[in-house]
Scaffold this active site. Structure first.
Site, PDB file in Angstrom:
ATOM      1  N   LYS A   4     -78.392 -18.705  90.542  1.00 12.07           N
ATOM      2  CA  LYS A   4     -76.968 -19.028  90.515  1.00 12.07           C
ATOM      3  C   LYS A   4     -76.664 -18.763  91.987  1.00 12.07           C
ATOM      4  O   LYS A   4     -76.997 -18.179  92.811  1.00 12.07           O
ATOM      5  CB  LYS A   4     -76.309 -18.003  89.594  1.00 12.07           C
ATOM      6  CG  LYS A   4     -75.166 -18.449  88.969  1.00 12.07           C
ATOM      7  CD  LYS A   4     -75.146 -19.123  88.018  1.00 12.07           C
ATOM      8  CE  LYS A   4     -73.754 -20.023  87.252  1.00 12.07           C
ATOM      9  NZ  LYS A   4     -73.793 -20.606  86.160  1.00 12.07           N
ATOM     10  N   ASP A  36     -70.128 -25.041  87.826  1.00  9.83           N
ATOM     11  CA  ASP A  36     -69.638 -23.794  86.967  1.00  9.83           C
ATOM     12  C   ASP A  36     -68.206 -23.842  87.300  1.00  9.83           C
ATOM     13  O   ASP A  36     -67.753 -24.856  87.806  1.00  9.83           O
ATOM     14  CB  ASP A  36     -70.420 -22.525  87.551  1.00  9.83           C
ATOM     15  CG  ASP A  36     -70.238 -21.522  86.631  1.00  9.83           C
ATOM     16  OD1 ASP A  36     -70.826 -21.393  85.535  1.00  9.83           O
ATOM     17  OD2 ASP A  36     -69.376 -20.517  86.655  1.00  9.83           O
TER      18      ASP A  36
HETATM   19  P1  NDP Z   1     -63.936 -24.739  84.614  1.00 11.60           P
HETATM   20  O1  NDP Z   1     -63.572 -24.349  86.100  1.00 11.60           O
HETATM   21  O2  NDP Z   1     -63.915 -26.180  84.516  1.00 11.60           O
HETATM   22  O3  NDP Z   1     -62.977 -24.247  83.946  1.00 11.60           O
HETATM   23  C1  NDP Z   1     -62.634 -22.764  83.771  1.00 11.60           C
HETATM   24  C2  NDP Z   1     -61.472 -22.402  82.627  1.00 11.60           C
HETATM   25  O4  NDP Z   1     -61.430 -21.324  82.453  1.00 11.60           O
HETATM   26  C3  NDP Z   1     -60.202 -22.742  83.323  1.00 11.60           C
HETATM   27  O5  NDP Z   1     -59.297 -23.282  82.359  1.00 11.60           O
HETATM   28  C4  NDP Z   1     -59.880 -21.684  84.056  1.00 11.60           C
HETATM   29  O6  NDP Z   1     -58.285 -21.550  83.991  1.00 11.60           O
HETATM   30  C5  NDP Z   1     -60.165 -20.555  82.823  1.00 11.60           C
HETATM   31  N1  NDP Z   1     -60.314 -19.136  83.685  1.00 11.60           N
HETATM   32  C6  NDP Z   1     -61.168 -19.207  84.604  1.00 11.60           C
HETATM   33  N2  NDP Z   1     -61.182 -17.883  85.182  1.00 11.60           N
HETATM   34  C7  NDP Z   1     -60.299 -17.257  84.238  1.00 11.60           C
HETATM   35  C8  NDP Z   1     -59.731 -16.147  84.298  1.00 11.60           C
HETATM   36  N3  NDP Z   1     -60.243 -14.992  85.185  1.00 11.60           N
HETATM   37  N4  NDP Z   1     -58.945 -15.681  83.289  1.00 11.60           N
HETATM   38  C9  NDP Z   1     -58.265 -16.841  82.391  1.00 11.60           C
HETATM   39  N5  NDP Z   1     -58.772 -17.779  82.468  1.00 11.60           N
HETATM   40  C10 NDP Z   1     -59.913 -17.985  83.590  1.00 11.60           C
HETATM   41  O7  NDP Z   1     -65.233 -24.058  84.381  1.00 11.60           O
HETATM   42  P2  NDP Z   1     -66.317 -24.387  83.243  1.00 11.60           P
HETATM   43  O8  NDP Z   1     -65.583 -24.887  81.978  1.00 11.60           O
HETATM   44  O9  NDP Z   1     -67.391 -25.186  83.897  1.00 11.60           O
HETATM   45  O10 NDP Z   1     -66.664 -22.916  82.910  1.00 11.60           O
HETATM   46  C11 NDP Z   1     -66.199 -21.857  81.978  1.00 11.60           C
HETATM   47  C12 NDP Z   1     -67.222 -20.851  81.500  1.00 11.60           C
HETATM   48  O11 NDP Z   1     -68.254 -21.478  80.784  1.00 11.60           O
HETATM   49  C13 NDP Z   1     -67.741 -20.192  82.358  1.00 11.60           C
HETATM   50  O12 NDP Z   1     -68.093 -18.812  82.100  1.00 11.60           O
HETATM   51  C14 NDP Z   1     -69.081 -20.694  82.980  1.00 11.60           C
HETATM   52  O13 NDP Z   1     -69.972 -19.831  83.654  1.00 11.60           O
HETATM   53  C15 NDP Z   1     -69.431 -21.203  81.454  1.00 11.60           C
HETATM   54  N6  NDP Z   1     -70.593 -22.090  81.637  1.00 11.60           N
HETATM   55  C16 NDP Z   1     -70.287 -23.389  82.352  1.00 11.60           C
HETATM   56  C17 NDP Z   1     -71.160 -24.349  82.168  1.00 11.60           C
HETATM   57  C18 NDP Z   1     -70.912 -25.516  82.727  1.00 11.60           C
HETATM   58  O14 NDP Z   1     -71.966 -26.617  82.432  1.00 11.60           O
HETATM   59  N7  NDP Z   1     -69.714 -26.139  83.493  1.00 11.60           N
HETATM   60  C19 NDP Z   1     -72.537 -24.138  81.652  1.00 11.60           C
HETATM   61  C20 NDP Z   1     -72.768 -22.879  81.025  1.00 11.60           C
HETATM   62  C21 NDP Z   1     -71.880 -21.922  80.986  1.00 11.60           C
HETATM   63  P3  NDP Z   1     -57.535 -21.431  85.567  1.00 11.60           P
HETATM   64  O15 NDP Z   1     -57.712 -22.797  85.947  1.00 11.60           O
HETATM   65  O16 NDP Z   1     -56.360 -20.787  85.118  1.00 11.60           O
HETATM   66  O17 NDP Z   1     -58.344 -20.866  86.473  1.00 11.60           O
END
Ligand code: NDP
Length: 448
Positions: A129, A169
């Site tokens: 990662k 991510d």
């Molecule tokens: P994105 O950046 O596309 O979206 C993240 C979302 O989560 C946004 O809406 C963001 O809001 C919100 N968010 C992030 N940090 C916080 C926080 N501290 N408090 C509240 N809301 C938060 O990321 P992904 O959708 O790709 O990833 C989301 C999760 O899924 C993560 O845990 C990631 O590790 C996991 N994941 C992702 C994969 C992938 O293929 N993308 C694969 C497996 C797991 P804001 O815009 O306000 O920050």
């Protein structure tokens, strides 16, 4: 949470001492070790060969300076990371996270979880990662490009299709992967598709990769509901976040007959009792890069609650898809009290140990991230397969493969939980199922 086996307690104490202050990494290690007691009783060889100590120590950790200039010409310095955790099963594989909260402890927790997740997919991929404490919010396209180019100018020397293959991510999507791929190509003079996944469809990407994590998590919970003679049909659901994973989780829930009534971001939550308008969310988030607060302007019957807690909205299925530790013990108790019977983690480690304890005691269907969200990395591995064959598969074919992989992961976790005396305990199933394959490969490779 379960007590640690006394032989594992010493190993855990050593991890605490060797990695001071890395609380998320400690949490991820503890959660896995709590499941491994029965495995080491059956296979003392793992202890003799110090497999668990070796698993807790990354093979390589790279930390580097990332200087870049904003649109006004001001210089900024961020910190870049790549933790190449374990390559027993294949090249290091795992995403890059750009978020101001990133430090070594976050990258190590994510890399550690990735080892077991990747093992569960049954595909030849090791765990890694990376990322940076760079904050992409409010940056122009040009600033994002300059940052990505600077980041890749160091990272490229550590990558390769047989060595280490990053993906996206939090904060890293198709745009960022594009800029990084471009810089990799420019520096190496190689058009090497297999070096990054999550690429654009016109230049080596795979159909279904953007959808894969959310779709996969929903498939996993659908299987868990089936075991309980249930389904998504007519279920009221919550999905936290409004990024890549959240969007496609909502979409698949709706396709399977559920109704998702709320989503969120770090500023607040949107509640729409009639069911979220996924077309609008995609337009706002993917096309216009706006905030979820703007949703309410298009639907007068939807409510935006700044700083709201999504887990207080009554639901039957909850899919946390934002970030780590977003459900604490109190939130978990609220969910259970309000009638929630299934929780599927699209995010990595979104539930605190206290929250997990609540779900386990309530005996709800609880799909931990390393099993439930493995569809993203599995489809990245499918992207690598297509790149190696210089081929591209149709949406239907790729989605069918994803669905079968998720069914396979669910079955493996369920079977192992049954074998170890607690059928339906997917935490046990995922940790043991993920561990054994990696451990056996490490034994076979000798002391390295
Ligand atoms: P994105 O950046 O596309 O979206 C993240 C979302 O989560 C946004 O809406 C963001 O809001 C919100 N968010 C992030 N940090 C916080 C926080 N501290 N408090 C509240 N809301 C938060 O990321 P992904 O959708 O790709 O990833 C989301 C999760 O899924 C993560 O845990 C990631 O590790 C996991 N994941 C992702 C994969 C992938 O293929 N993308 C694969 C497996 C797991 P804001 O815009 O306000 O920050």
């Amino acid at each position: 949470m379960a007590q640690l086996d006394e032989k594992l307690e010493g190993i855990y104490q050593d991890v605490l001492k060797r990695n001071p202050g890395e609380v998320e990494f400690h949490q991820a290690v503890q959660e896995v070790l709590e499941s491994l007691g029965p495995v080491i009783s059956k296979n003392p060889e793992y202890l003799e060969r110090k497999i668990i100590e070796r698993l807790c120590e990354p093979e390589r950790q790279i930390i580097f300076r990332v200087p870049w200039q904003d649109d006004k010409g001001q210089v900024h310095i961020n910190r870049g990371f790549r933790v190449e955790f374990n390559s027993a099963l294949g090249p290091y594989k795992g995403g890059l996270r750009f978020h101001p909260s990133v430090y070594l402890g976050i990258i190590k927790f994510l890399g550690f979880e990735q080892i077991f997740k990747n093992s569960l997919t049954g595909m030849p991929i090791g765990g890694g990662k990376g990322g940076s404490d760079f904050d992409p919010k409010g940056k122009s396209d040009d600033e994002i490009m300059r940052f990505c180019q600077s980041f890749m100018t160091e990272l490229y020397r550590h990558l390769g299709e047989h060595t280490d293959v990053p993906a996206g991510d939090i904060g890293v999507g198709g745009r960022e992967i594009g800029y990084m791929f471009g810089q990799y190509k420019r520096i190496t003079n190689r058009w090497e598709a297999g070096v990054l996944t999550g690429k654009g469809l016109k230049w080596g990407g795979s159909l279904v990769r953007p959808e894969a994590t959310g779709y996969g998590a929903t498939y996993f919970i659908n299987e868990a509901l089936k075991v309980r003679k249930n389904s998504f049909e007519g279920k009221t659901c919550l999905v936290s976040g409004s990024g890549n994973v959240a969007i496609y989780t909502i979409e698949k829930i709706h396709q399977l007959g559920g109704k998702c009534v709320a989503c969120s971001d770090s500023n607040g939550i949107i509640v729409h009792e009639k069911g979220l308008d996924i077309g609008l969310i995609k337009q706002l988030k993917e096309v216009e890069r706006r905030r979820i607060a703007d949703y309410a302007a298009y639907h007068k019957d939807a409510k935006y609650i700044p700083g709201g807690n999504i887990w207080e909205v009554p639901c039957q299925v909850a899919m946390p898809s934002a970030t780590q530790n977003e459900i604490n013990g109190k939130d978990a108790a609220t969910l259970v009290k309000n009638g929630c019977t299934a929780v599927g983690e699209g995010a990595n480690m979104p539930t605190t140990p206290e929250g997990i304890k609540v779900f386990m005691e309530a005996k709800i269907a609880y799909g931990p991230g390393k099993a439930c969200n493995a569809g993203g990395v599995a489809t990245s591995a499918l992207e690598m397969q297509q790149n190696a064959q210089r081929d591209s598969w149709s949406f239907e074919e790729t989605e069918k493969k994803l669905e079968n992989i998720m069914k396979g992961i669910h079955k493996l976790c369920y079977t192992i939980s049954d074998e170890y005396g607690d059928p339906g305990n997917y935490v046990l199933g995922a940790n043991i199922g993920g561990f054994i394959k990696v451990a056996d490969a490490m034994v076979a490779h000798g002391l390295i």
